[in-house]
Write an enzyme that holds these catalytic residues in place. Structure first.
Site, short mmCIF file in Angstrom:
data_model
loop_
_atom_site.label_atom_id
_atom_site.label_comp_id
_atom_site.label_asym_id
_atom_site.label_seq_id
_atom_site.Cartn_x
_atom_site.Cartn_y
_atom_site.Cartn_z
N LYS A 38 34.52 5.67 -0.11
CA LYS A 38 33.14 6.24 -0.20
C LYS A 38 32.93 7.01 1.02
CE LYS A 38 31.15 3.79 -3.94
NZ LYS A 38 32.20 2.46 -4.18
C1 LIG Z 1 32.96 2.38 -5.37
C2 LIG Z 1 34.13 1.58 -5.45
C3 LIG Z 1 35.11 1.88 -6.47
C4 LIG Z 1 34.65 2.28 -7.82
O1 LIG Z 1 34.51 3.87 -7.74
P1 LIG Z 1 33.86 4.73 -8.81
O2 LIG Z 1 33.68 6.11 -8.40
O3 LIG Z 1 32.32 4.02 -8.96
O4 LIG Z 1 34.59 4.48 -10.06
C5 LIG Z 1 36.36 1.39 -6.10
N1 LIG Z 1 36.65 0.51 -5.12
C6 LIG Z 1 35.77 0.40 -3.97
C7 LIG Z 1 36.44 -0.35 -2.81
C8 LIG Z 1 34.49 0.96 -3.99
O5 LIG Z 1 33.61 0.95 -3.20
#
Ligand SMILES: *Cc1c(COP(=O)(O)O)cnc(C)c1O
Length: 461
Positions: free
Chosen positions: A115
């Site tokens: 993110k």
């Molecule tokens: C948020 C997250 C996901 C999932 O991503 P989405 O965009 O919500 O599908 C997967 N792995 C990690 C480590 C995350 O922080």
């Protein structure tokens, strides 16, 4: 009639005015409850060949989404953070584990989860947008751990922005909590809610709809319903394809999926002209999406806790964007389905739409036992320690036929963020990367509140 903004964004539910990139960024959700998507998808073949590594590429990919909605230079400054704030010279390296099986490492940012990549850029873009308007923005966000950490790190100390992060008390990992609570940023309010993640999400919805709070001020959210977050995730797919070279046009990307944001960014890359062999959403035991694509029946279940906590999502918010696109941009159909879903917690996908969805993406679910097995297998065969989210994707990737083309599993977090799960699978705790060092020595700042809107409003003041 007012001139239409360019490039314009439309709501998936079809009854909101078109907005420009800044409008989509600062609003989060459209006024009709829908999600913003570009009125026209940029075409990669018309994008000038990028130079200057990951930052140059992100700049080239994002510029057509923004046009002149922001001052010249804002996109470049945002993209530069992919160099300044990341701990790997390639930003998102592609690593081959065995012939035709790759992991795309997305966790070299400041909070060691994928993110960071988009959030770091969105913070700079939001600041530029607010400076242009001469306004302030209150951001509220619910987190099960990673989103909050990435947001605090990206927006902490940022002019014109106040950030409120709600996490469920005692239910995020200690590393995740420390990442949110120890930055010392004066514009961040951390609230530990006596409740679960669903309580936090409900409270955020309540804040966004609260008239007294939103009267005369801009209030938004930085979850992946926000178009800017999604746009910010498109470049690394294109970077991975570049690293694969001539085999890229047959590559299948396997994406560990919670809210379907990351997977939708992969869909967008293909829609913009990136050739690929396939796109697979891999979920943990919270498999509403998998069941929807199997049966046509989409139902909100109770989220079950798993070791891949950031994917413990019961109703993936970005599914609405996929439905809109797969239905041929039928906003009346999309609105009907998702208003029904909001009211009753379930919907039935018409047969034609279901067939179209299956052509766009496939989805598979991976169990807790398989996730732990994958962590052990990958360590045994390659000496690499992976996080549970990556393990979900890698396990799903191994089920695919690699004679059709290379398979790329997206690796979304550093294993040191989830030491308990790794220790359970391997018997030892993973080593910490530099960006997670020294967290325990710092002063934590957060307030504990009851799971009521009144308590949260009082804390915000
Ligand atoms: C948020 C997250 C996901 C999932 O991503 P989405 O965009 O919500 O599908 C997967 N792995 C990690 C480590 C995350 O922080």
């Amino acid at each position: 009639m007012a001139a239409s903004p360019f490039p314009a964004y439309v709501s998936t539910r079809g009854s909101s005015p078109d907005v420009d990139f800044v409008g989509a960024l600062l609003a989060g959700v459209a006024p009709d409850g829908g999600l913003y998507v570009p009125a026209l998808w940029p075409d990669l073949r018309e994008t000038p060949a990028p130079s200057g590594g990951a930052a140059g590429m992100a700049n080239a990919i994002l510029a057509p989404f923004i046009g002149d909605a922001l001052e010249a230079g804002a996109v470049g400054r945002a993209a530069a953070r992919l160099k300044d704030q990341f701990f790997h010279p390639e930003t998102t390296p592609l690593v081959e584990l065995e012939p035709d099986l790759f992991v795309l490492e997305l966790f070299h940012g400041p909070t060691a989860a994928f993110k960071d990549y988009a959030m770091q850029m969105v913070a700079v873009l939001a600041k530029a947008a607010l400076a242009g308007l001469g306004e302030r923005l209150l951001l509220v966000t619910a987190t099960s751990g990673d989103t909050g950490a990435a947001a605090v790190r990206a927006f902490g100390g940022m002019d014109r922005i106040d950030l409120v992060v709600l996490h469920p008390l005692g239910r995020v990992s200690p590393v995740q909590r420390l990442q949110m609570t120890t930055t010392g940023a004066a514009n961040v309010l951390n609230l530990a809610v006596r409740g679960d993640f669903d309580d936090c999400q409900r409270l955020v919805k309540g804040l966004l709809a609260h008239r007294a709070l939103t009267a005369g001020r801009r209030v938004s959210s930085v979850n992946s319903i926000n178009w800017a977050r999604l746009a910010g995730q498109i470049p690394y797919y294109i970077g991975a394809a570049g690293a694969l070279g001539s085999a890229a046009s047959k590559a299948t990307y396997v994406v560990p999926t919670g809210n379907f944001g990351d997977a939708f960014a992969g869909w967008a890359a293909r829609r913009m002209g990136l050739p690929m062999g396939g796109l697979v959403a891999a979920t943990n035991e919270n498999d509403a999406l998998v069941r929807a694509l199997e049966t046509g029946f989409y139902e909100r279940a109770h989220a079950v806790p798993t070791t891949s906590v950031s994917m413990d999502v019961q109703a993936p918010s970005n599914f609405e964007r996929l439905v809109f696109e797969a239905s041929g941009r039928d906003s009346a159909l999309t609105r009907g389905l998702f208003e029904d879903f909001a009211r009753h917690g379930r919907m039935t996908l018409p047969a034609e739409l279901l067939a179209a969805l299956r052509r766009e993406v496939s989805a598979v679910s991976v169990s807790e036992a398989e996730t732990a097995e994958e962590i052990a297998r990958t360590y045994g065969e390659t000496g690499r320690v992976i996080c549970p989210h990556t393990a979900v994707a890698l396990h799903a990737a191994r089920r695919l036929d690699r004679s059709a083309g290379p398979v790329v599993a997206l690796s979304t977090a550093h294993p040191a963020k989830f030491p308990e799960a790794v220790e359970a699978a391997l018997g030892f705790v993973p080593e910490r990367p530099p960006q997670l060092d020294g967290l325990e020595g710092r002063t934590e700042v957060f307030e504990t509140v009851d799971p009521t809107l009144a308590a949260v409003l009082a804390a915000i003041g």
